[in-house]
Every structure is written in structure tokens, then in C-alpha cells.
Design a protein around this motif. Structure first.
Motif, PDB file in Angstrom:
ATOM      1  N   MET A 177      54.769  18.544  13.973  1.00  0.00           N
ATOM      2  CA  MET A 177      54.830  18.562  12.512  1.00  0.00           C
ATOM      3  C   MET A 177      55.878  19.535  12.021  1.00  0.00           C
ATOM      4  N   ASP A 178      56.535  19.167  10.943  1.00  0.00           N
ATOM      5  CA  ASP A 178      57.477  20.027  10.247  1.00  0.00           C
ATOM      6  C   ASP A 178      56.836  20.348   8.905  1.00  0.00           C
ATOM      7  N   VAL A 179      56.362  21.582   8.758  1.00  0.00           N
ATOM      8  CA  VAL A 179      55.597  21.978   7.581  1.00  0.00           C
ATOM      9  C   VAL A 179      56.514  22.750   6.642  1.00  0.00           C
ATOM     10  N   GLY A 180      56.949  22.088   5.582  1.00  0.00           N
ATOM     11  CA  GLY A 180      57.857  22.705   4.633  1.00  0.00           C
ATOM     12  C   GLY A 180      57.232  22.836   3.263  1.00  0.00           C
ATOM     13  N   GLY A 181      57.971  23.390   2.336  1.00  0.00           N
ATOM     14  CA  GLY A 181      57.445  23.642   1.013  1.00  0.00           C
ATOM     15  C   GLY A 181      57.193  22.390   0.198  1.00  0.00           C
ATOM     16  N   THR A 182      57.866  21.294   0.540  1.00  0.00           N
ATOM     17  CA  THR A 182      57.719  20.041  -0.199  1.00  0.00           C
ATOM     18  C   THR A 182      56.806  19.056   0.496  1.00  0.00           C
ATOM     19  N   SER A 183      56.943  18.933   1.814  1.00  0.00           N
ATOM     20  CA  SER A 183      56.159  17.927   2.526  1.00  0.00           C
ATOM     21  C   SER A 183      55.793  18.390   3.926  1.00  0.00           C
ATOM     22  N   VAL A 184      54.735  17.768   4.446  1.00  0.00           N
ATOM     23  CA  VAL A 184      54.345  17.905   5.848  1.00  0.00           C
ATOM     24  C   VAL A 184      54.740  16.603   6.528  1.00  0.00           C
ATOM     25  N   ARG A 185      55.742  16.677   7.386  1.00  0.00           N
ATOM     26  CA  ARG A 185      56.213  15.505   8.117  1.00  0.00           C
ATOM     27  C   ARG A 185      55.706  15.591   9.552  1.00  0.00           C
ATOM     28  N   ALA A 186      55.147  14.509  10.046  1.00  0.00           N
ATOM     29  CA  ALA A 186      54.588  14.515  11.401  1.00  0.00           C
ATOM     30  C   ALA A 186      55.128  13.327  12.179  1.00  0.00           C
ATOM     31  N   GLY A 187      55.224  13.489  13.490  1.00  0.00           N
ATOM     32  CA  GLY A 187      55.703  12.409  14.340  1.00  0.00           C
ATOM     33  C   GLY A 187      55.147  12.519  15.737  1.00  0.00           C
ATOM     34  N   VAL A 188      55.072  11.380  16.398  1.00  0.00           N
ATOM     35  CA  VAL A 188      54.701  11.319  17.811  1.00  0.00           C
ATOM     36  C   VAL A 188      55.995  11.241  18.614  1.00  0.00           C
ATOM     37  N   VAL A 189      56.146  12.148  19.583  1.00  0.00           N
ATOM     38  CA  VAL A 189      57.395  12.278  20.334  1.00  0.00           C
ATOM     39  C   VAL A 189      57.110  12.129  21.817  1.00  0.00           C
ATOM     40  N   ASP A 190      57.929  11.330  22.507  1.00  0.00           N
ATOM     41  CA  ASP A 190      57.715  11.162  23.944  1.00  0.00           C
ATOM     42  C   ASP A 190      58.519  12.199  24.735  1.00  0.00           C
ATOM     43  N   GLU A 191      58.430  12.133  26.060  1.00  0.00           N
ATOM     44  CA  GLU A 191      59.049  13.151  26.910  1.00  0.00           C
ATOM     45  C   GLU A 191      60.569  13.130  26.848  1.00  0.00           C
ATOM     46  N   GLN A 192      61.148  12.017  26.403  1.00  0.00           N
ATOM     47  CA  GLN A 192      62.599  11.912  26.275  1.00  0.00           C
ATOM     48  C   GLN A 192      63.091  12.336  24.892  1.00  0.00           C
ATOM     49  N   GLY A 193      62.185  12.842  24.061  1.00  0.00           N
ATOM     50  CA  GLY A 193      62.564  13.285  22.728  1.00  0.00           C
ATOM     51  C   GLY A 193      62.658  12.178  21.706  1.00  0.00           C
ATOM     52  N   ALA A 194      62.175  10.990  22.047  1.00  0.00           N
ATOM     53  CA  ALA A 194      62.234   9.864  21.111  1.00  0.00           C
ATOM     54  C   ALA A 194      61.060   9.922  20.145  1.00  0.00           C
ATOM     55  N   LEU A 195      61.349   9.701  18.880  1.00  0.00           N
ATOM     56  CA  LEU A 195      60.319   9.703  17.838  1.00  0.00           C
ATOM     57  C   LEU A 195      59.732   8.291  17.744  1.00  0.00           C
ATOM     58  N   LEU A 196      58.453   8.171  18.087  1.00  0.00           N
ATOM     59  CA  LEU A 196      57.810   6.868  18.200  1.00  0.00           C
ATOM     60  C   LEU A 196      57.148   6.411  16.902  1.00  0.00           C
ATOM     61  N   ASP A 197      56.709   7.364  16.096  1.00  0.00           N
ATOM     62  CA  ASP A 197      55.967   7.025  14.886  1.00  0.00           C
ATOM     63  C   ASP A 197      55.990   8.247  13.980  1.00  0.00           C
ATOM     64  N   LEU A 215      46.169  22.744   2.508  1.00  0.00           N
ATOM     65  CA  LEU A 215      47.300  22.569   3.416  1.00  0.00           C
ATOM     66  C   LEU A 215      46.806  22.261   4.823  1.00  0.00           C
ATOM     67  N   GLU A 216      45.796  22.995   5.278  1.00  0.00           N
ATOM     68  CA  GLU A 216      45.264  22.737   6.621  1.00  0.00           C
ATOM     69  C   GLU A 216      44.545  21.390   6.685  1.00  0.00           C
ATOM     70  N   ASP A 217      43.931  20.978   5.590  1.00  0.00           N
ATOM     71  CA  ASP A 217      43.357  19.621   5.522  1.00  0.00           C
ATOM     72  C   ASP A 217      44.452  18.570   5.676  1.00  0.00           C
ATOM     73  N   ALA A 218      45.572  18.790   5.001  1.00  0.00           N
ATOM     74  CA  ALA A 218      46.670  17.828   5.056  1.00  0.00           C
ATOM     75  C   ALA A 218      47.234  17.718   6.470  1.00  0.00           C
ATOM     76  N   ILE A 219      47.376  18.864   7.136  1.00  0.00           N
ATOM     77  CA  ILE A 219      47.884  18.858   8.517  1.00  0.00           C
ATOM     78  C   ILE A 219      46.908  18.126   9.431  1.00  0.00           C
ATOM     79  N   SER A 220      45.636  18.425   9.304  1.00  0.00           N
ATOM     80  CA  SER A 220      44.625  17.737  10.119  1.00  0.00           C
ATOM     81  C   SER A 220      44.646  16.231   9.852  1.00  0.00           C
ATOM     82  N   GLY A 221      44.864  15.870   8.594  1.00  0.00           N
ATOM     83  CA  GLY A 221      44.879  14.458   8.239  1.00  0.00           C
ATOM     84  C   GLY A 221      46.007  13.680   8.894  1.00  0.00           C
ATOM     85  N   VAL A 222      47.214  14.273   8.925  1.00  0.00           N
ATOM     86  CA  VAL A 222      48.328  13.542   9.550  1.00  0.00           C
ATOM     87  C   VAL A 222      48.146  13.470  11.062  1.00  0.00           C
ATOM     88  N   VAL A 223      47.544  14.508  11.649  1.00  0.00           N
ATOM     89  CA  VAL A 223      47.263  14.453  13.087  1.00  0.00           C
ATOM     90  C   VAL A 223      46.298  13.310  13.392  1.00  0.00           C
TER      91      VAL A 223
END
Length: 310
Positions: free
Chosen positions: A1-21, A34-42
Motif C-alpha cells: 500500500m501507498d498511504v498518502g494524504g489524498t488516497s490509499v492505493r493498494a496492489g498485489v505484487v508478484d515476485e517479479q515486481g509485476a502489479l497484478l491488481d 484511516l486504519e479501517d480504510a487500510i484494512s478494507g483494501v487489504v
């Protein structure tokens, strides 16, 4: 996750560094929300993928234990045990890292700084964020807050900075600085009829760094002068970084880097002229980031995977 002042962006990343979702939510101002939001995207991504660990890239000061957010200017956390709290909520091992450090690691493993032993990343956006790799390892300093390269003083007694100092590098080399320079140039050259002049007369707040870059591409002379100033200060600052750390490669990232064709070649020339002993030493390669806005997510995931494997 990239937790910034505007948005929480999350992604699933494989071992080759590819962003899958990916997924994204707005950043709440309240600590619990904020912690609810992070838990939600996970949980959203775990419903679609087999997730082994979670990494958070945070725009703020992260403690040396990489478990605590000491301070984040645009987030609610203050001396907060964030990694422990999120781990309890989601039932996964959690790793915490400064966002620029995470982006630097990602560019080292999968992008523009791949394989370099000594590399620096300069994220030029609203301000300047920075990351440093020494012998292939992230350098965080004695207290976990290095390197604050954006607050190197380049003009003594210069423009005021929100950090409390004057003349910081990011006050002359950032999206914010680009707009400030354009407004100063408009006042200095009132006889020039430009699109920016008309916009500034109607609404000074409309002169943003992004708008100045767009006007420069369209041939606006004031905007082009502002880009020339940006390139000069980028080169001067990179020379300071190189004088101290002597990197093999310096990666220019952040939103302003999207306009790099307008300034990067000229910045390289300023860098080569300003660095100490430039004619008698190898120069660092100056490259734009390859992973873009995804770099912090990829870096956070990579750190989380490696921590979970230990």
C-alpha cells in the motif's frame, strides 16, 4: 500500500515486481478511520488473491524499527505503532517503510536503477522526496528519517519553506516551485502577452506547476523560462547529491518527471557543470523512473515479502 494524504492505493505484487491488481480509497483524516480504510483494501484484494504479507509505504517519518510512524504531515498518525495495529486487524505480517525509500528499492530491483550499488532517487512533485541506496541497501540514517534532500539549502535567505527554513531545494525545484517561478517571471516581464499572464490576472491560483508545464509545451515564453529555471535548479541540486554520495545512477521520479522532455537534458548539462571535478571523474547516469506512481507499492510489497521469508 501507498498511504498518502489524498488516497490509499493498494496492489498485489508478484515476485517479479509485476502489479497484478489494484484498488484505491480516499485517505480519512481520523486515525481509526484511516486504519479501517487500510484494512478494507487489504481484505478486498485478499478476496481475489492469495496474499502472504502486507507492506505500507507512508509519506512520513518511520522509526528505525520500521514499526512506528513518528510523524506524517498529511496523515493522522503521531508516534503510532502502525505495523502492529494493522497486523492485528488483517492477520498478516506487516512491514512499514517511508514512501520514497520504498520507491527507491523498487526502481533498484525492477526499474531505472536496477543493479546499481549506489543510487539516489529524487521524487519531484509538490515538494521533493528522496531515497538513497548504499551498497544496494536502503540508507535510513541514525533515526530513520534520512535523506531529506529536498531541504538542502540552495539559496541562503531564499524562498520560505513550510519546514521553517529558507531557500530549500524544493522551493526552487518542484511543481510548487515551478508555479512560483512563473508568477515571479510574469511580474518581472509584464509586457509579454501570454496565456499564463491572462490566467494569473484572472485567478493567480490557477497557475499550477502542471499548468506551467502544459503552457511550456504549447510554446508560452514565460512558461519556458520557468522550465529553464527548474532545469537549472535540478542540475544544481543533483550535483550536491553527487558530491556527497557519488551515486552510479540518480533517478528522477514524481509528478514533475512526466514533463522530463522539457527539462531533463538541460538539467544534465547543469549537473555536469556544477559537480566538483566534473572533468576528472565519472558522472552518474540521470534517468527518469520506470515504475511511475506504482513504485512505492511495488517497493512496499517487496520489503514485506522479504521480511515474511526471514
Amino acid at each position: 500500500m501507498d498511504v498518502g494524504g489524498t488516497s490509499v492505493r493498494a496492489g498485489v505484487v508478484d515476485e517479479q515486481g509485476a502489479l497484478l491488481d489494484t484498488t484505491r480509497v480516499g485517505t480519512p483524516s481520523d486515525e481509526g478511520a484511516l486504519e479501517d480504510a487500510i484494512s478494507g483494501v487489504v481484505e478486498e484484494l485478499r478476496n481475489r488473491h492469495d496474499v502472504a504479507a502486507a507492506g505500507l509505504a507512508v509519506a512520513g517519518f518511520v522509526g528505525t524499527d520500521r514499526r512506528t510512524v513518528m510523524f506524517a504531515p498529511h496523515l493522522a498518525w503521531r508516534a503510532a505503532p502502525v505495523a502492529e495495529r494493522i497486523a492485528k486487524r488483517v492477520g498478516l505480517p506487516v512491514t512499514l517503510e517511508h514512501d520514497a525509500n520504498a520507491a527507491t528499492l523498487a526502481e533498484h530491483r525492477f526499474g531505472a536503477a536496477r543493479g546499481a550499488k549506489v543510487a539516489a532517487l529524487v521524487a519531484v512533485g509538490t515538494g521533493i522526496g528522496a531515497g538513497l541506496l548504499l551498497d544496494g541497501e536502503i540508507y535510513r540514517g541514525a533515526h530513520g528519517v534520512a535523506p531529506e534532500l529536498g531541504h538542502l539549502t540552495v539559496v541562503r535567505g531564499g524562498r520560505p519553506c513550510p519546514c521553517g527554513k529558507y531557500g530549500c531545494w524544493e522551493r526552487y525545484c518542484s511543481g510548487t516551485a515551478l508555479a512560483a517561478t512563473a508568477i515571479e517571471l510574469l511580474a518581472k516581464h509584464p509586457g509579454r502577452s501570454t496565456v499564463l499572464a491572462r490566467e494569473a490576472a484572472g485567478d493567480p491560483g490557477s497557475v499550477t506547476g502542471r499548468r506551467v508545464a502544459g503552457a511550456a509545451r504549447d510554446g508560452d515564453p514565460i512558461a519556458q523560462l520557468a522550465m529553464t529555471e527548474l532545469s537549472r535548479w535540478l542540475g544544481e541540486g543533483l550535483a550536491l547529491v553527487a558530491d556527497v554520495f557519488d551515486p552510479e545512477v540518480m533517478v528522477v521520479a514524481g509528478g514533475v518527471s512526466e514533463s522530463s522532455p522539457l527539462f531533463l537534458d538541460e538539467a544534465r548539462e547543469h549537473y555536469a557543470a556544477a559537480i566538483t571535478g566534473s572533468r576528472h571523474r565519472p558522472l552518474a547516469r540521470i534517468r527518469t523512473a520506470q515504475l511511475g506512481d506504482d513504485a512505492a507499492i511495488v517497493g512496499a510489497a517487496t520489503l514485506a515479502r522479504e521480511a515474511a521469508a526471514r
